[in-house]
Write a protein that holds these residues in place. Structure first.
Motif, PDB file in Angstrom:
ATOM      1  N   VAL A  59       0.788  -1.233   0.000  1.00 44.36           N
ATOM      2  CA  VAL A  59       0.000   0.000   0.000  1.00 44.36           C
ATOM      3  C   VAL A  59       0.821   1.285   0.000  1.00 44.36           C
ATOM      4  CG1 VAL A  59      -2.094  -1.002   0.990  1.00 44.36           C
ATOM      5  CG2 VAL A  59      -0.306  -0.215   2.514  1.00 44.36           C
ATOM      6  N   HIS A  97       1.005   2.440  -7.161  1.00 43.37           N
ATOM      7  CA  HIS A  97       1.782   1.727  -6.145  1.00 43.37           C
ATOM      8  C   HIS A  97       3.252   2.082  -6.313  1.00 43.37           C
ATOM      9  CE1 HIS A  97      -1.210  -0.897  -4.339  1.00 43.37           C
ATOM     10  NE2 HIS A  97      -1.758  -0.985  -5.533  1.00 43.37           N
ATOM     11  N   ASP A 128      -6.810  -2.557  -8.072  1.00 43.41           N
ATOM     12  CA  ASP A 128      -6.488  -3.363  -6.896  1.00 43.41           C
ATOM     13  C   ASP A 128      -7.602  -4.359  -6.598  1.00 43.41           C
ATOM     14  OD1 ASP A 128      -4.127  -2.042  -6.600  1.00 43.41           O
ATOM     15  OD2 ASP A 128      -4.552  -1.231  -4.620  1.00 43.41           O
ATOM     16  N   SER A 133     -10.987  -1.416  -1.982  1.00 44.43           N
ATOM     17  CA  SER A 133     -10.067  -1.510  -0.848  1.00 44.43           C
ATOM     18  C   SER A 133      -9.423  -0.170  -0.505  1.00 44.43           C
ATOM     19  CB  SER A 133      -8.989  -2.563  -1.110  1.00 44.43           C
ATOM     20  OG  SER A 133      -8.236  -2.232  -2.251  1.00 44.43           O
ATOM     21  N   TRP A 134      -9.797   0.895  -1.224  1.00 43.98           N
ATOM     22  CA  TRP A 134      -9.308   2.249  -0.942  1.00 43.98           C
ATOM     23  C   TRP A 134     -10.487   3.196  -0.791  1.00 43.98           C
ATOM     24  CZ3 TRP A 134      -4.313   3.294  -0.014  1.00 43.98           C
ATOM     25  CH2 TRP A 134      -3.368   2.367  -0.431  1.00 43.98           C
ATOM     26  N   SER A 149      -6.324   3.003   3.257  1.00 42.59           N
ATOM     27  CA  SER A 149      -6.355   1.608   2.858  1.00 42.59           C
ATOM     28  C   SER A 149      -7.257   0.840   3.808  1.00 42.59           C
ATOM     29  CB  SER A 149      -4.949   1.014   2.900  1.00 42.59           C
ATOM     30  OG  SER A 149      -5.002  -0.374   2.681  1.00 42.59           O
TER      31      SER A 149
END
Length: 184
Positions: A59, A97, A128, A133-134, A149
């Motif tokens: 992350v 990333h 992702d 997930s963000w 995150s």
């Protein structure tokens, strides 16, 4: 060391000299012992280093165009980077990333056609797994964009649009949120 630390679950003890024994983790495995009969162990300080490496790999992020890749393959800070615009800052596709790309190599030529090889050489957050997930948020009363995150709870990334200011910090328990796919 990272693979050994991934086997350990639970929170840190707070003592760098504390040693975790693998027999406590996997009682069924005979691989928990070395050839001379000694039990496999890992110190908490080594587990901490491995966990930080996992977090950075999973992350650690930067804004798009903050780094440049030269034709010879070296990567440098982009001196002409003046920050993302307000509309770009709201999109997950504007953040990458900060590790070696994995998904970029799997893209088709048609998908790569729209990418600039000097700035789009890292993996974007928009792809992702799992999706969602963000979180992207604008802080009230300011123009700071905050990404959090949900995979590593406690990681916060910030960027001030139209400036060179960005960074991230992790203030969590050191435990990966393995329940995330079930929470989404």
């Amino acid at each position: 060391m990272v693979e050994q630390a991934e086997l350990l679950k639970g929170r840190f003890q707070g003592d760098p000299s504390f040693e975790y024994a693998y027999a406590e983790v996997n009682a069924e495995d005979d691989e928990n012992f070395l050839d001379d009969g000694k039990e496999l162990t890992i110190k908490e300080e080594n587990r901490l280093v491995a966990t930080i490496e996992q977090i950075d790999r999973a992350v650690g992020i930067i804004p798009r165009r903050a780094l440049m890749k030269t034709p010879l393959g070296s990567v440098h800070e982009n001196r002409s980077f003046e920050g993302l615009s307000l509309t770009e800052a709201k999109k997950l596709s504007s953040y990458f990333h900060f590790t070696e790309p994995v998904n970029l190599k799997n893209k088709t030529l048609l998908e790569k056609a729209d990418l600039d090889p000097s700035t789009d050489f890292l993996d974007s957050l928009e792809h992702d797994v799992p999706q969602g997930s963000w979180t992207v948020q604008f802080e009230k009363g300011s123009t700071v964009v905050v990404l959090r995150s949900l995979l590593w709870l406690g990681l916060t990334f910030y960027h001030v649009p139209m400036t060179k200011q960005y960074g991230y910090i992790y203030c969590g328990t050191g435990e990966k949120n393995l329940d995330l796919p079930f929470m989404l």
